[in-house]
Motif scaffolding. Structure first.
Motif, PDB file in Angstrom:
ATOM      1  N   ASP A  48      27.511  14.302   0.757  1.00 48.08           N
ATOM      2  CA  ASP A  48      27.377  14.299  -0.686  1.00 48.08           C
ATOM      3  C   ASP A  48      25.898  14.218  -1.029  1.00 48.08           C
ATOM      4  N   SER A  49      25.310  15.349  -1.397  1.00 48.06           N
ATOM      5  CA  SER A  49      23.875  15.385  -1.668  1.00 48.06           C
ATOM      6  C   SER A  49      23.516  14.608  -2.931  1.00 48.06           C
ATOM      7  N   VAL A  50      24.426  14.520  -3.880  1.00 49.73           N
ATOM      8  CA  VAL A  50      24.158  13.761  -5.100  1.00 49.73           C
ATOM      9  C   VAL A  50      24.029  12.275  -4.776  1.00 49.73           C
ATOM     10  N   THR A  51      24.932  11.754  -3.965  1.00 46.70           N
ATOM     11  CA  THR A  51      24.881  10.349  -3.580  1.00 46.70           C
ATOM     12  C   THR A  51      23.620  10.050  -2.784  1.00 46.70           C
ATOM     13  N   LYS A  52      23.247  10.940  -1.880  1.00 48.63           N
ATOM     14  CA  LYS A  52      22.015  10.750  -1.115  1.00 48.63           C
ATOM     15  C   LYS A  52      20.813  10.709  -2.052  1.00 48.63           C
ATOM     16  N   HIS A  53      20.806  11.602  -3.014  1.00 47.27           N
ATOM     17  CA  HIS A  53      19.719  11.680  -3.987  1.00 47.27           C
ATOM     18  C   HIS A  53      19.622  10.386  -4.794  1.00 47.27           C
TER      19      HIS A  53
ATOM     20  N   ASP B 285      20.817   7.418  -3.946  1.00 47.30           N
ATOM     21  CA  ASP B 285      20.438   6.330  -3.052  1.00 47.30           C
ATOM     22  C   ASP B 285      18.933   6.314  -2.794  1.00 47.30           C
ATOM     23  N   GLU B 286      18.346   7.486  -2.606  1.00 45.09           N
ATOM     24  CA  GLU B 286      16.896   7.561  -2.389  1.00 45.09           C
ATOM     25  C   GLU B 286      16.135   7.068  -3.613  1.00 45.09           C
ATOM     26  N   ARG B 287      16.560   7.506  -4.789  1.00 52.78           N
ATOM     27  CA  ARG B 287      15.883   7.067  -6.017  1.00 52.78           C
ATOM     28  C   ARG B 287      16.014   5.562  -6.208  1.00 52.78           C
ATOM     29  N   LEU B 288      17.181   4.997  -5.937  1.00 50.63           N
ATOM     30  CA  LEU B 288      17.374   3.557  -6.050  1.00 50.63           C
ATOM     31  C   LEU B 288      16.514   2.796  -5.045  1.00 50.63           C
ATOM     32  N   TYR B 289      16.398   3.336  -3.845  1.00 55.35           N
ATOM     33  CA  TYR B 289      15.573   2.724  -2.805  1.00 55.35           C
ATOM     34  C   TYR B 289      14.124   2.595  -3.284  1.00 55.35           C
ATOM     35  N   TYR B 290      13.561   3.682  -3.776  1.00 52.67           N
ATOM     36  CA  TYR B 290      12.170   3.661  -4.250  1.00 52.67           C
ATOM     37  C   TYR B 290      12.024   2.809  -5.510  1.00 52.67           C
ATOM     38  N   ALA B 291      12.966   2.911  -6.420  1.00 51.31           N
ATOM     39  CA  ALA B 291      12.897   2.144  -7.667  1.00 51.31           C
ATOM     40  C   ALA B 291      12.965   0.642  -7.392  1.00 51.31           C
ATOM     41  N   ASP B 292      13.830   0.220  -6.477  1.00 52.52           N
ATOM     42  CA  ASP B 292      13.959  -1.197  -6.154  1.00 52.52           C
ATOM     43  C   ASP B 292      12.665  -1.757  -5.567  1.00 52.52           C
ATOM     44  N   ARG B 293      12.051  -1.012  -4.689  1.00 55.10           N
ATOM     45  CA  ARG B 293      10.805  -1.466  -4.078  1.00 55.10           C
ATOM     46  C   ARG B 293       9.675  -1.536  -5.100  1.00 55.10           C
TER      47      ARG B 293
ATOM     48  N   SER C 168       9.191  12.867  -7.549  1.00 52.27           N
ATOM     49  CA  SER C 168       9.555  14.189  -7.042  1.00 52.27           C
ATOM     50  C   SER C 168      11.069  14.380  -7.021  1.00 52.27           C
ATOM     51  N   LEU C 169      11.818  13.296  -7.035  1.00 53.62           N
ATOM     52  CA  LEU C 169      13.280  13.388  -7.033  1.00 53.62           C
ATOM     53  C   LEU C 169      13.864  13.541  -8.438  1.00 53.62           C
ATOM     54  N   ILE C 170      13.044  13.439  -9.466  1.00 49.60           N
ATOM     55  CA  ILE C 170      13.541  13.540 -10.845  1.00 49.60           C
ATOM     56  C   ILE C 170      14.132  14.915 -11.124  1.00 49.60           C
ATOM     57  N   ASP C 171      13.467  15.957 -10.686  1.00 46.29           N
ATOM     58  CA  ASP C 171      13.935  17.321 -10.952  1.00 46.29           C
ATOM     59  C   ASP C 171      14.899  17.834  -9.898  1.00 46.29           C
ATOM     60  N   TYR C 172      15.300  17.003  -9.000  1.00 41.57           N
ATOM     61  CA  TYR C 172      16.160  17.445  -7.903  1.00 41.57           C
ATOM     62  C   TYR C 172      17.465  18.087  -8.360  1.00 41.57           C
ATOM     63  N   PRO C 173      18.192  17.533  -9.339  1.00 41.72           N
ATOM     64  CA  PRO C 173      19.449  18.177  -9.731  1.00 41.72           C
ATOM     65  C   PRO C 173      19.252  19.598 -10.243  1.00 41.72           C
TER      66      PRO C 173
ATOM     67  N   LEU D 196       0.814  -1.213   0.000  1.00 41.57           N
ATOM     68  CA  LEU D 196       0.000   0.000   0.000  1.00 41.57           C
ATOM     69  C   LEU D 196       0.855   1.275   0.000  1.00 41.57           C
ATOM     70  N   GLN D 197       2.158   1.131   0.227  1.00 44.96           N
ATOM     71  CA  GLN D 197       3.068   2.271   0.178  1.00 44.96           C
ATOM     72  C   GLN D 197       3.520   2.588  -1.248  1.00 44.96           C
ATOM     73  N   TYR D 198       3.179   1.735  -2.192  1.00 43.76           N
ATOM     74  CA  TYR D 198       3.600   1.891  -3.584  1.00 43.76           C
ATOM     75  C   TYR D 198       3.290   3.280  -4.148  1.00 43.76           C
ATOM     76  N   PRO D 199       2.074   3.826  -3.980  1.00 40.13           N
ATOM     77  CA  PRO D 199       1.824   5.183  -4.501  1.00 40.13           C
ATOM     78  C   PRO D 199       2.730   6.243  -3.861  1.00 40.13           C
ATOM     79  N   LEU D 200       3.061   6.056  -2.595  1.00 42.88           N
ATOM     80  CA  LEU D 200       3.969   6.998  -1.925  1.00 42.88           C
ATOM     81  C   LEU D 200       5.375   6.897  -2.507  1.00 42.88           C
ATOM     82  N   TRP D 201       5.816   5.675  -2.778  1.00 44.85           N
ATOM     83  CA  TRP D 201       7.142   5.484  -3.386  1.00 44.85           C
ATOM     84  C   TRP D 201       7.184   6.120  -4.764  1.00 44.85           C
TER      85      TRP D 201
END
Length: 139
Positions: free
Chosen positions: A63-68, A70-78, A41-46, A30-35
């Motif tokens: 390193d804000s780029v690495t954090k960014h 990592d967050e995208r990979l986290y959501y994409a993997d799930r 929302s992270l697409i336009d971050y750079p 049920l968290q899928y829509p949130l992910w």
């Protein structure tokens, strides 16, 4: 709106998983829509990086780029995991299963909304199979 399915099956059922594990996996899905929203929302971050990060007194490299990334990979993997298990459950009905699992809608609502091309018994058998496969995937 939640799916009105018994949370616990007979232990002799081939797709049996423990009741609380089922609820854990259901709430995970049920968290899928949130992910998806967070990922998009992270697409336009750079593009919003004009501010510089001031040096830190603790000498920790931030390193804000690495954090960014990592967050995208986290959501994409799930998201990919849920989508892959839905396809593994049934190739033809995966889009219906994914919609129902991630939005918490029942077969009746799904039938009225999308005209799913299977009967209720087949759908709920696939529904249970989805959570059984997801349980194996997340162990």
């Amino acid at each position: 709106m939640s799916t009105l399915i018994r949370p616990e099956l007979s232990e002799t059922n081939r797709y049996w998983i423990e009741k609380h594990r089922y609820y854990e996996l259901k709430h995970f899905c049920l968290q899928y829509p949130l992910w998806r929203h967070a990922y998009n929302s992270l697409i336009d971050y750079p593009g919003s990086w004009p501010q510089l990060v001031p040096p830190c007194k603790t000498n920790v490299v931030s390193d804000s780029v690495t954090k960014h990334i990592d967050e995208r990979l986290y959501y994409a993997d799930r998201m990919k995991m849920v989508e892959r298990v839905a396809k593994e459950t049934d190739e033809e009905l995966s889009c219906y299963i994914l919609e129902a699992i991630t939005e918490g809608i029942s077969y009746d609502h799904l039938k009225a909304r999308t005209g799913i091309p299977c009967c209720k018994d087949v759908y709920y058998d696939l529904y249970r199979r989805f959570f059984w496969l997801l349980n194996k995937e997340r162990q």
